[in-house]
Design a protein around this motif. Structure first.
Motif, PDB file in Angstrom:
ATOM      1  N   PRO A 109       0.834  -1.208   0.000  1.00 22.92           N
ATOM      2  CA  PRO A 109       0.000   0.000   0.000  1.00 22.92           C
ATOM      3  C   PRO A 109       0.867   1.255   0.000  1.00 22.92           C
ATOM      4  N   ASN A 141      -6.451   1.196   1.707  1.00 24.14           N
ATOM      5  CA  ASN A 141      -5.446   0.598   2.591  1.00 24.14           C
ATOM      6  C   ASN A 141      -4.200   1.492   2.704  1.00 24.14           C
ATOM      7  N   ILE A 196      -4.963   3.869   9.109  1.00 19.47           N
ATOM      8  CA  ILE A 196      -5.108   3.236   7.801  1.00 19.47           C
ATOM      9  C   ILE A 196      -6.404   3.750   7.194  1.00 19.47           C
ATOM     10  N   PRO A 214      -9.345   0.871   5.177  1.00 26.35           N
ATOM     11  CA  PRO A 214      -8.652  -0.384   5.454  1.00 26.35           C
ATOM     12  C   PRO A 214      -9.323  -1.546   4.725  1.00 26.35           C
ATOM     13  N   GLU A 215      -8.565  -2.498   4.319  1.00 27.74           N
ATOM     14  CA  GLU A 215      -9.039  -3.613   3.502  1.00 27.74           C
ATOM     15  C   GLU A 215      -8.031  -4.745   3.647  1.00 27.74           C
ATOM     16  N   PHE A 216      -8.300  -5.658   4.574  1.00 29.69           N
ATOM     17  CA  PHE A 216      -7.281  -6.645   4.923  1.00 29.69           C
ATOM     18  C   PHE A 216      -7.440  -7.957   4.193  1.00 29.69           C
ATOM     19  N   ALA A 276      -1.454  -3.437   7.677  1.00 28.19           N
ATOM     20  CA  ALA A 276      -1.656  -2.780   6.377  1.00 28.19           C
ATOM     21  C   ALA A 276      -1.000  -3.566   5.244  1.00 28.19           C
TER      22      ALA A 276
END
Ligand code: AMP
Ligand code: AMP
Ligand code: AMP
Ligand code: AMP
Ligand code: MG
Ligand code: MG
Ligand code: MG
Ligand code: MG
Ligand code: MG
Ligand code: MG
Ligand code: MG
Ligand code: MG
Lengths: 215, 215, 215, 215, 215, 215, 215, 215
Positions: H6, H33, H64, H67-69, H99
């Motif tokens: 990211p 992210n 973050i 966020p997108e894990f 992240a």
């Protein structure tokens, strides 16, 4: 090989055999005007096997293999240095200039302890295009030179001194803090680097003028 | 109280209350000519409660309580300094000299960037008994002064500068490595210490002469 | 040649040949009382070719060519030093004083580890005009001396010590931070510089008095 | 909780809330005699909410929660310090000793600048079992104390000073290089650490004797 | 001669002749149990001329002339060290303890790289009255020892390492910053100093007990 | 006033009042094109009282009073910089160049972390007469530029970074050790000094050409 | 013996006899694949007495006794280095990898002074699992590599350089400040350490995969 | 945007406005992210204007954006840290790992002062693929961890400490000299860098396995 700039061999930490071999390889590739710096007597003696012309400077610890000087047309570089012990660094600078096609004038022993000697050459200082100022101890020479004249100054600290001199860190730091404006500094004892920078500026100037002359 | 030498209060890191209280105690013991150094405006204002004569120098951040000057008969001290920012240290030195009974002459703004200003006062330099040379940046001034004249030089590095100046360590190291012989160096920004050393030498000379005059 | 001050050759980093040649040149110019410092045994042996009187001090690594002492009339310099290993620096100082026309008294082995030895000579300390205090390790001697007496103190740090001594940087820094007021500091191991500063002060005092005596 | 040793909270860099919370947690676990060091006024005020007895020392920036002193039977610790500005470090040491069950005697303002004050207490020094010597500036005090007496010395450098003092690095280095034999050094301003070491030695001695007394 | 403490000769930087002469002088004054540290093989060979009993330790570079051991009755000192290269410093410490009348136990090769070896001797650590912990590289050993036991710890950094080890400055700084409370630190490679400090504490304890036993 | 070079006021550590007063004095003497560096917003606001044209650059913290640009005829200076945080130093350099009569081109955000952006401008780099390369962190940019082209490089380290960056000492040291030959280095954050050096070289070149053009 | 990891003898500061003896002891315990680093020629010659197979690398100053290579199945390590003088460190790394069961590819002479050589091998860089980047002087190589590719980089500063290089501290500091994200740094000249870290990562990866293959 | 990694904004030395603007620009380009480090409360508040989901960690000073894990499938990273004050650096590391798509386990407060807490988690240490060890003061934690297990260790020195800690230089130097083999070190307080390096290794491992799974 970058155009106009000769090959350079930095000999510190290399064996006589390694130096000989690298020299031979470069000669075979057709190079001439090869500059060797930090060359001690033993390694120089070894190079005699090459059976080429060698321009050796024991004081400056330099040699030029198959020397071939085509000095540039314009530009005057002046090397000034402080004490007797700074001379080897000054010689490294002047030999580098020679290999790079620059003429220079050398004025030694004009450190601040005998500052009147510096004033005596004020005209010389004023007429230079670039001054390389070399000093150890407290490293005041470039500041004094820079305060006297308007010429660009390249400062070389040397490792001459003891105790709180910290092997040249003291003049190095002093030169970086000069209250004379616009002094460019190179590493401790780096006469080669100062000469290279000066010559690259002079070369630029010559190219510039030549281009215009052609027109 | 050492004879001839006034009490000194170093105010850095002390509260206004502490400074007031120490001052009061010394005054009660019958002291006069009390020197305070590193005294900020707020602490000075607090001292006004003492209702005694105060000779305050905001630039030098000093004060003298119940000043009483009996200047010594002989000896000429010269203070020279580099740039505008070095003046507070020079003022600390001159106020200390005053409190210690020494007259001095001050010549400011003669740093190496405008070195001709220094040569213009060469006669002054020559006629001094001791020179206190104060400079920040690369700290070259004491070297240049020491190279010009034979007078003993006390060098004071200042914290004026930035980056590789390392808060005055650079001029300090430079002064310790001066190639002008016999320069005594004090701590960074320590105008007080330089003045104290100079005055102790001058006092010695005066005592010496006085003893002989009596005979 | 500056009047009253002899020529000095700093031999560190010079070959025996160079030292011999510089000496010869100075002698030819008519100099006498030439001081050589940092002179090793080999270079000294070489100098014997000169066939002039040489006052050699192997401990202090100094020599005086064609010595000729005209000691100044007034002024008493005291050299105190810490341990046995500091003696070479003290000897460099005392030989320099001799060459510069100053008499001095030397008191060795009075470091803080045996501090009672220092108190035993308090009267000597009090009666001096200038004290040169020489110490390595933690460099506390000048502080202790400065705390005991009112005489001006010139402090010389030595490189005696190991580890966190940092080749003398530790006593150097300590001396610059002395809480005894007004101590002037010179470079590590610089017995010459301390002596030069002391002698320049004593010379000033003598000139001053002589001028008045004539009247 | 190590037996005999109270919990310690080092407050530097912690918020008042964090200090309050850690204190509360330790109290809930049944601890008393909890030592807090580097505690500023604001954080102390916050602690008043705990509504327990607090022994607060603003000078030393320490507090003891639910103090409960069971001083050890044997052993005499002496704290000596240089100047006024070193007192906070000395107070941190004495409060730590108190919390750890050691009595101590404090003698302040005996730095080398007024060295006669130190000699005046020679008997006190001689009769101690351990001396904690605290000083800033050039850090000479532990050397002088160690040179005078045979008692083990723990040296604490302080950050008192400026310029070449390098925030206490200079007295730290000086103390490590003391020519008085066998001085143990702790971190700059670490009154806590010196007291902890001294107390651990005294505790050892007490355990030793107690064990024999039982027999 | 301080009572109970033998004379010590630090041989670094002294010639074999100087060491021989100082030894002879001390023997003539009636001393025995004279400790020499930093003694190389050549100087040791020279000492054989003295024709007295010599207890020589080539690893620790120490010798004891006319050894005469009257070990103190109480107190147990433990020396722990990191790697093989730290052993000379540990031997200097143990020989010094012997000369000063202290018995000690030595446990080598328990550095953090093989930390299980340290846990294996936890009982030994716990039962000591003082631990001398010796380590180079990152200097973590005293921290680990201090975290495991409550015994007072004297830490000795060694110059073992390279590059960013800075000749022992790195372990020295690390030991001064130990998060295990109350560790006293001595100079780099100073096995002598650590032993001296430890023995002075043990001597204090013995005096204390003896005084009480008499009663 | 040196011919062709404007007056410069370095505002760091000067009060708004002092800056205003010095500006007024210089204007009264008839100066224009006065450069102020390290000028904060408050001091700038104060200058508005002067009621003259002011060319203010808040990013570079510079101002030019009574600006008057007579750019030199020849010479092309290129400023390249690493990250966003280096821009203020780059702006100080470009404003200084403007005040000194030099045109320059600026290329920002070409640090080694995104090295492809640097290759994209290789032609620009090649066609410059002098390159000023500005970088913080590890200071690799001048090395990379110097390795790509033959143009003379002036390197400016910045104080951008943290921890082992040591306030810019790390990129400063790195630039002095560049393995690209002949890089001249100035003090940390000294955009002014780099520009001054570059302009003095360009001025020299212009003078040279002009002299020939006249013929 | 930790499983999978051979015994290592660091020979610096050990005598030939000590090295021989440790080797013999390890062989007797049944070890093979024993790695010796910092082994000079003389000590190597001594080892020939062991009469076992020895894989000696004079350039890297390493030897492997009873070599026995079971290279791991997965993972590709690339070693890149700057100049000729960095090769010994690179060889120490590659020999260590061999002893630890890792294959590696070596690409030498791709320092920033000839940066085009680095771009020529971009594909090699991209396909590696870990890159060990070795450089002295200004230490820019790991930054440039890290800026070009996404592979994890382990950086090794070397002591190649002089003056302000400070024996490798300059490239070390530079590498720690790299603006390329996520570079792990080891001690100056520590090719062994870099290889050990790389191999431990590769071993982890192999174990991980093998465990899954079994299932 | 490098694939998988990211965008990161380092907020130190940027104004709230600059941070907001850079964030907006990156969001507009379609990034999610986005990691922000060294983000203070004020700047965070400003970011609320963006009206996107923000995962904020005030302790770690990170955020973050969007966020997108998508955590990677394989690999276990363990973060261990010394004292309470090291937690912010540890949080910066764990947020960075999040992240970058790596899961991690955190074990705090296992510094050497309470070393038994570390042994209690030996199994956890053994089962990790990479350990990030974070410590200030003397920085011994990575050495102890590295001595206990065979897992690769990335060491992060913190600026926690005072005096001879030199703002984290002491633990940094200690970690570089660890006698546990093969520890990679990042800059002081650089939790981000350690996490980045760890994640790049884990990513490599995942790519490797995925490629094989496809086959
Ligand atoms: N500016 C100064 N720099 C260094 N030392 C000073 C200065 N001013 C005063 N002192 C010394 O500080 C001592 C007083 O310190 P204190 O007792 O803390 O007020 C004086 O006797 C002086 O020796
Ligand atoms: N003034 C101090 N200087 C150094 N260390 C201290 C100080 N006060 C307390 N400590 C140590 O800090 C530890 C507590 O740290 P913490 O858990 O962060 O509160 C104690 O166990 C002591 O070892
Ligand atoms: N940013 C800067 N950094 C270093 N030197 C500067 C800077 N700006 C101006 N100077 C120098 O400072 C001198 C003016 O100093 P001052 O007389 O104190 O205002 C100028 O002549 C310049 O040589
Ligand atoms: N070139 C090297 N640099 C740093 N550490 C090394 C090197 N070679 C070996 N080592 C370490 O030194 C240890 C052996 O040290 P020793 O027991 O003194 O021989 C090995 O386990 C390695 O961890
Ligand atoms: Mg000039
Ligand atoms: Mg002079
Ligand atoms: Mg005095
Ligand atoms: Mg003693
Ligand atoms: Mg403990
Ligand atoms: Mg180039
Ligand atoms: Mg990368
Ligand atoms: Mg391990």
């Amino acid at each position: 090989l970058r155009q106009g700039v000769p090959e350079v061999i930095y000999c510190e930490g290399k064996t006589s055999e390694q130096i000989l071999e690298i020299s031979r390889r470069l000669l075979h590739k057709g190079n001439n005007n090869i500059l060797l710096t930090r060359l001690d007597q033993t390694s120089y003696d070894k190079l005699l096997q090459l059976e080429v012309e060698i321009d050796y400077n024991p004081l400056g610890r330099t040699a030029i293999l198959k020397p071939e000087f085509n000095p540039m047309k314009y530009g005057k570089i002046l090397i000034v240095s402080g004490g007797t012990s700074d001379i080897p660094v000054a010689e490294e600078a002047s030999e580098t200039l020679k290999a790079l096609g620059c003429n220079c004038k050398k004025i030694y022993d004009v450190g601040v302890a005998g500052i009147h000697r510096l004033f005596a050459v004020k005209d010389e200082l004023d007429s230079a295009d670039i001054i390389i100022a070399i000093a150890g101890m407290e490293g005041a020479l470039p500041s004094v030179v820079g305060g006297l004249v308007e010429v660009p100054v390249i400062a070389v600290p040397t490792s001459v001194g003891y105790g709180a001199n910290l092997n040249g860190m003291t003049p190095l730091l002093a030169m970086l803090n000069s209250c004379a404006s616009g002094i460019g500094v190179v590493n401790i004892d780096n006469g080669f680097g100062a000469a290279f920078l000066a010559s690259s500026m002079i070369r630029r100037m010559n190219k510039f003028i030549e281009k215009r002359e052609v027109l």
